[in-house]
Design a protein around this motif. Structure first.
Motif, PDB file in Angstrom:
ATOM      1  N   ALA A  85      -3.482   1.498  16.019  1.00 59.86           N
ATOM      2  CA  ALA A  85      -2.543   1.304  14.904  1.00 59.86           C
ATOM      3  C   ALA A  85      -2.236   2.662  14.261  1.00 59.86           C
ATOM      4  O   ALA A  85      -2.393   3.704  14.883  1.00 59.86           O
ATOM      5  N   ASP A  86      -1.762   2.621  13.044  1.00 56.66           N
ATOM      6  CA  ASP A  86      -1.407   3.808  12.260  1.00 56.66           C
ATOM      7  C   ASP A  86      -0.368   4.655  13.002  1.00 56.66           C
ATOM      8  O   ASP A  86       0.678   4.136  13.368  1.00 56.66           O
ATOM      9  N   GLU A  87      -0.615   5.938  13.223  1.00 58.20           N
ATOM     10  CA  GLU A  87       0.404   6.812  13.805  1.00 58.20           C
ATOM     11  C   GLU A  87      -0.248   7.867  14.675  1.00 58.20           C
ATOM     12  O   GLU A  87      -1.468   8.062  14.628  1.00 58.20           O
ATOM     13  N   GLU A  93      -6.674   5.491  14.564  1.00 53.52           N
ATOM     14  CA  GLU A  93      -7.169   4.336  13.794  1.00 53.52           C
ATOM     15  C   GLU A  93      -6.892   3.072  14.607  1.00 53.52           C
ATOM     16  O   GLU A  93      -5.846   2.975  15.270  1.00 53.52           O
ATOM     17  N   TYR A 143       0.838  -1.203   0.000  1.00 54.06           N
ATOM     18  CA  TYR A 143       0.000   0.000   0.000  1.00 54.06           C
ATOM     19  C   TYR A 143       0.871   1.251   0.000  1.00 54.06           C
ATOM     20  O   TYR A 143       1.848   1.337   0.753  1.00 54.06           O
ATOM     21  N   VAL A 180       5.703  -3.034  12.420  1.00 52.04           N
ATOM     22  CA  VAL A 180       4.453  -3.044  13.195  1.00 52.04           C
ATOM     23  C   VAL A 180       3.732  -4.368  12.985  1.00 52.04           C
ATOM     24  O   VAL A 180       3.965  -5.073  11.990  1.00 52.04           O
ATOM     25  N   LYS A 181       2.833  -4.678  13.946  1.00 50.92           N
ATOM     26  CA  LYS A 181       2.017  -5.883  13.788  1.00 50.92           C
ATOM     27  C   LYS A 181       0.945  -5.587  12.748  1.00 50.92           C
ATOM     28  O   LYS A 181       0.266  -4.548  12.834  1.00 50.92           O
ATOM     29  N   MET A 206       3.333   0.828   3.131  1.00 52.37           N
ATOM     30  CA  MET A 206       3.261  -0.372   3.961  1.00 52.37           C
ATOM     31  C   MET A 206       3.834  -1.543   3.157  1.00 52.37           C
ATOM     32  O   MET A 206       3.353  -1.816   2.040  1.00 52.37           O
ATOM     33  N   LEU A 211       4.399  -5.920   9.337  1.00 50.78           N
ATOM     34  CA  LEU A 211       4.563  -4.979   8.227  1.00 50.78           C
ATOM     35  C   LEU A 211       5.729  -4.038   8.514  1.00 50.78           C
ATOM     36  O   LEU A 211       6.009  -3.723   9.674  1.00 50.78           O
ATOM     37  N   GLY A 216       0.148   5.084   0.746  1.00 48.97           N
ATOM     38  CA  GLY A 216      -0.870   6.050   1.160  1.00 48.97           C
ATOM     39  C   GLY A 216      -0.401   7.472   0.935  1.00 48.97           C
ATOM     40  O   GLY A 216       0.520   7.710   0.149  1.00 48.97           O
ATOM     41  N   LYS A 217      -1.023   8.397   1.650  1.00 49.10           N
ATOM     42  CA  LYS A 217      -0.694   9.806   1.461  1.00 49.10           C
ATOM     43  C   LYS A 217       0.557  10.195   2.253  1.00 49.10           C
ATOM     44  O   LYS A 217       1.206  11.171   1.934  1.00 49.10           O
ATOM     45  N   ALA A 218       0.878   9.414   3.286  1.00 47.45           N
ATOM     46  CA  ALA A 218       2.044   9.757   4.112  1.00 47.45           C
ATOM     47  C   ALA A 218       3.005   8.593   4.325  1.00 47.45           C
ATOM     48  O   ALA A 218       4.155   8.797   4.692  1.00 47.45           O
ATOM     49  N   LYS A 219       2.519   7.373   4.102  1.00 45.70           N
ATOM     50  CA  LYS A 219       3.347   6.202   4.414  1.00 45.70           C
ATOM     51  C   LYS A 219       3.193   5.115   3.347  1.00 45.70           C
ATOM     52  O   LYS A 219       2.177   5.049   2.662  1.00 45.70           O
ATOM     53  N   LYS A 257     -13.470   5.771   6.270  1.00 44.66           N
ATOM     54  CA  LYS A 257     -12.269   6.029   5.480  1.00 44.66           C
ATOM     55  C   LYS A 257     -12.507   5.653   4.022  1.00 44.66           C
ATOM     56  O   LYS A 257     -12.557   4.466   3.697  1.00 44.66           O
ATOM     57  N   MET A 278      -7.571  -3.593   9.523  1.00 43.51           N
ATOM     58  CA  MET A 278      -7.957  -2.255   9.989  1.00 43.51           C
ATOM     59  C   MET A 278      -9.459  -2.025   9.868  1.00 43.51           C
ATOM     60  O   MET A 278     -10.080  -2.431   8.879  1.00 43.51           O
ATOM     61  N   HIS A 319       0.046  -1.498  17.816  1.00 45.98           N
ATOM     62  CA  HIS A 319       0.643  -2.355  16.775  1.00 45.98           C
ATOM     63  C   HIS A 319       2.174  -2.270  16.751  1.00 45.98           C
ATOM     64  O   HIS A 319       2.827  -3.039  16.057  1.00 45.98           O
TER      65      HIS A 319
HETATM   66  P1  ADP Z   1      -3.819   7.065   4.056  1.00 43.69           P
HETATM   67  O1  ADP Z   1      -4.265   5.649   3.816  1.00 43.69           O
HETATM   68  O2  ADP Z   1      -4.885   7.843   4.800  1.00 43.69           O
HETATM   69  O3  ADP Z   1      -3.343   7.760   2.843  1.00 43.69           O
HETATM   70  P2  ADP Z   1      -1.146   6.601   5.189  1.00 43.69           P
HETATM   71  O4  ADP Z   1      -0.345   7.157   4.070  1.00 43.69           O
HETATM   72  O5  ADP Z   1      -0.736   6.943   6.562  1.00 43.69           O
HETATM   73  O6  ADP Z   1      -2.672   7.021   5.149  1.00 43.69           O
HETATM   74  O7  ADP Z   1      -1.166   5.033   4.977  1.00 43.69           O
HETATM   75  C1  ADP Z   1      -1.054   4.106   5.986  1.00 43.69           C
HETATM   76  C2  ADP Z   1      -2.156   3.078   5.808  1.00 43.69           C
HETATM   77  O8  ADP Z   1      -1.839   1.911   6.530  1.00 43.69           O
HETATM   78  C3  ADP Z   1      -3.506   3.584   6.338  1.00 43.69           C
HETATM   79  O9  ADP Z   1      -4.509   3.292   5.391  1.00 43.69           O
HETATM   80  C4  ADP Z   1      -3.718   2.819   7.635  1.00 43.69           C
HETATM   81  O10 ADP Z   1      -5.087   2.524   7.856  1.00 43.69           O
HETATM   82  C5  ADP Z   1      -2.929   1.539   7.374  1.00 43.69           C
HETATM   83  N1  ADP Z   1      -2.336   0.941   8.586  1.00 43.69           N
HETATM   84  C6  ADP Z   1      -1.793   1.580   9.654  1.00 43.69           C
HETATM   85  N2  ADP Z   1      -1.316   0.714  10.563  1.00 43.69           N
HETATM   86  C7  ADP Z   1      -1.566  -0.531  10.069  1.00 43.69           C
HETATM   87  C8  ADP Z   1      -1.323  -1.850  10.553  1.00 43.69           C
HETATM   88  N3  ADP Z   1      -0.728  -2.082  11.717  1.00 43.69           N
HETATM   89  N4  ADP Z   1      -1.743  -2.896   9.785  1.00 43.69           N
HETATM   90  C9  ADP Z   1      -2.354  -2.692   8.583  1.00 43.69           C
HETATM   91  N5  ADP Z   1      -2.591  -1.471   8.073  1.00 43.69           N
HETATM   92  C10 ADP Z   1      -2.221  -0.391   8.804  1.00 43.69           C
END
Ligand code: ADP
Ligand code: TMP
Length: 239
Positions: A189-191, A177, A6, A79-80, A13, A22, A8-11, A121, A84, A67
């Motif tokens: 989870a998340d941040e 989250e 994945y 992270v675990k 995975m 992960l 996302g907008k900031a991270k 979301k 979600m 997590h």
């Molecule tokens: P977004 O999805 O809002 O663009 P991010 O760029 O922060 O946000 O992406 C991180 C994604 O990973 C988020 O969708 C979040 O729900 C998901 N996430 C965070 N922690 C975990 C986790 N421990 N296991 C699975 N998914 C996670």
């Protein structure tokens, strides 16, 4: 073999060799308006991650299940892996942001009690507001799941409001989250960084969060570095 699962907008995975683990990579990127506005900021990923790690350590120390496993590098954590809930759990201590614009209010008044709002979301749908019965009807979460997530959110607020206050900042609002581990346990989870909370300097009321980018007020990385330095000082004094 690691696999990017994945972006996302900031991270990002990444799936590791362990199906339950992960690798999270914090990117040097900030977005606003649900990703419509996007910009590169050198050092932002490391600053956001350092703040989030410090906050998660603090929460874990005070009994919140999360997590978090460990840091790998200044921009990466292990992270675990969670299943979600596609929900954003927003807690508001002070009138600001969409709570102000939605109800035609000025920002700044402390709310008599925290306001709790849940959003579904979905980038396509612009993360619409969803209430408890809607969440149940759509099969997103059960009453028990929501009760657990909100009770953890309240505990987090109770722990972080005084922590930020000691660091000279008002915790105005924040988004959490939650997800379910493979053993069924619900964890945070998340941040937790100024990407997903509002922080105002206690004395000057200056913004110390992503609003400095949304509202073009100051440099994002410099602002996050200031938040980190203040938190590190408080945590060190407490140790
Ligand atoms: P977004 O999805 O809002 O663009 P991010 O760029 O922060 O946000 O992406 C991180 C994604 O990973 C988020 O969708 C979040 O729900 C998901 N996430 C965070 N922690 C975990 C986790 N421990 N296991 C699975 N998914 C996670
Ligand atoms: P809001 O006032 O824009 O609804 O935001 C409330 C809080 O939730 C604020 O601290 C920012 C955070 N938030 C996110 O982390 N992600 C989002 O998509 C939104 C809309 C808000």
């Amino acid at each position: 073999m690691e696999k990017l699962i994945y972006t996302g907008k900031a991270k990002q995975m990444w799936q590791t060799d362990d199906p339950d683990v992960l690798r999270v990579v914090y990117m040097d990127q900030a977005t606003a308006l649900n990703g419509k506005k996007k910009e590169h900021f050198a050092g932002k990923g490391a600053a956001a991650k350092a703040i989030s790690d410090l906050v998660f350590h603090y929460l874990i120390k005070h009994g919140i299940p999360t997590h978090f496993i460990k840091q790998l590098s200044p921009t990466e954590d292990l992270v675990k892996k969670c299943d979600m809930f596609p929900l954003e759990f927003v807690t508001r201590n002070v009138i600001a942001g969409h709570f102000a614009s939605r109800y035609g209010l000025d920002e700044g008044k402390v709310l008599p009690e925290p306001v709790e709002e849940t959003f579904y979301k979905s980038d396509q749908l612009n993360d619409p507001f969803i209430n408890e019965s809607g969440t149940i009807a759509l099969g997103i979460a059960s009453h028990a799941d929501l009760e657990k997530a909100w009770s953890l959110s309240r505990e987090v607020n109770g722990l972080l409001k005084p922590l930020f206050e000691k660091a000279g900042m008002q915790l105005v609002d924040f988004k959490l989250e939650f997800g379910r581990l493979s053993d069924g346990k619900i964890v945070l989870a998340d941040e937790f960084s100024p990407d997903n909370c509002r922080l105002w300097d206690l004395k000057t009321k200056h913004h110390m969060d992503k609003d400095v980018y949304r509202r073009k007020l100051a440099d994002l990385t410099t602002t996050y570095d200031k938040v980190l330095a203040r938190l590190q000082k408080v945590v060190k004094e407490e140790a």
